[in-house]
Design a protein around this motif. Sequence first.
Motif, PDB file in Angstrom:
ATOM      1  N   VAL A 119       6.352  -0.081  -2.732  1.00  0.00           N
ATOM      2  CA  VAL A 119       5.109   0.455  -3.292  1.00  0.00           C
ATOM      3  C   VAL A 119       3.950   0.179  -2.333  1.00  0.00           C
ATOM      4  CG1 VAL A 119       3.451   0.250  -5.203  1.00  0.00           C
ATOM      5  CG2 VAL A 119       5.916   0.264  -5.669  1.00  0.00           C
ATOM      6  N   ARG A 120       3.886  -1.055  -1.824  1.00  0.00           N
ATOM      7  CA  ARG A 120       2.830  -1.425  -0.877  1.00  0.00           C
ATOM      8  C   ARG A 120       2.893  -0.527   0.365  1.00  0.00           C
ATOM      9  NH1 ARG A 120       0.380  -5.949  -1.037  1.00  0.00           N
ATOM     10  NH2 ARG A 120       2.105  -6.935  -2.107  1.00  0.00           N
ATOM     11  N   GLU A 121       4.087  -0.352   0.893  1.00  0.00           N
ATOM     12  CA  GLU A 121       4.243   0.467   2.094  1.00  0.00           C
ATOM     13  C   GLU A 121       3.791   1.905   1.836  1.00  0.00           C
ATOM     14  OE1 GLU A 121       7.547   1.349   5.556  1.00  0.00           O
ATOM     15  OE2 GLU A 121       7.971  -0.148   4.010  1.00  0.00           O
ATOM     16  N   HIS A 122       4.149   2.444   0.676  1.00  0.00           N
ATOM     17  CA  HIS A 122       3.724   3.807   0.322  1.00  0.00           C
ATOM     18  C   HIS A 122       2.198   3.893   0.229  1.00  0.00           C
ATOM     19  CE1 HIS A 122       3.759   7.729  -1.595  1.00  0.00           C
ATOM     20  NE2 HIS A 122       2.957   7.228  -2.521  1.00  0.00           N
ATOM     21  N   ARG A 123       1.584   2.916  -0.427  1.00  0.00           N
ATOM     22  CA  ARG A 123       0.120   2.907  -0.572  1.00  0.00           C
ATOM     23  C   ARG A 123      -0.570   2.835   0.791  1.00  0.00           C
ATOM     24  NH1 ARG A 123      -0.400  -1.576  -5.474  1.00  0.00           N
ATOM     25  NH2 ARG A 123       0.328  -0.202  -7.156  1.00  0.00           N
ATOM     26  N   LEU A 124      -0.057   1.987   1.665  1.00  0.00           N
ATOM     27  CA  LEU A 124      -0.696   1.806   2.966  1.00  0.00           C
ATOM     28  C   LEU A 124      -0.485   3.012   3.875  1.00  0.00           C
ATOM     29  CD1 LEU A 124      -0.001  -1.989   3.532  1.00  0.00           C
ATOM     30  CD2 LEU A 124      -2.087  -0.879   2.681  1.00  0.00           C
TER      31      LEU A 124
END
Length: 180
Positions: A119-124
């Motif tokens: 999720v973090r990677e997608h957001r960033l």
Amino acid sequence: MQDRLVDETAPLCLLAGAPGAGKTTLLPHLVRAAGGLIVMDMDELLEDGALIGVPIAEPDAAPVWPAYDRMWRRIVTMVRRAGHPVLLLCPVPDPDELAAGRRWDGPVHWALLDCPDDVREHRLRARGYAQEWIEDALADAAQGRTLIPAAFDTGGGRAAAEIAAQVLMWARTSPARPTR
């Protein structure tokens, strides 16, 4: 100017999170429902990632971060000196910053705002982060998970207002002594 206060009593709750955890998204919900708790985000003073033209919010600015942290310490100290409890959204600390009196004085309580790595990677990626910055954020998140046991998950699809309510309940009920 002395940074430390002798009789500081207002609690400080630090909600740490690596980039992409949801601090900026959560902030307006926390502020709306704070009810006397002073809520601040360490990124609030930045304009396009800089403070008075000095880049802060990028890995190359690491040499400037201690001065920025000292500035925030003074801001928080002034608010706490007036007797107001503070909830400060901040980056994941280094292990030595958790020691009592090392960075913050008086009652200090830590919690982690977190989400799954995918999720973090997608957001960033959606923000246009370079792969190197994403890897740094993932490493910061992993460090936060090892250092701060109290955590709030922003990756499960729950509404930001619901997460904010949980964070505020934690901040209001934190014991009058440091948790770390």
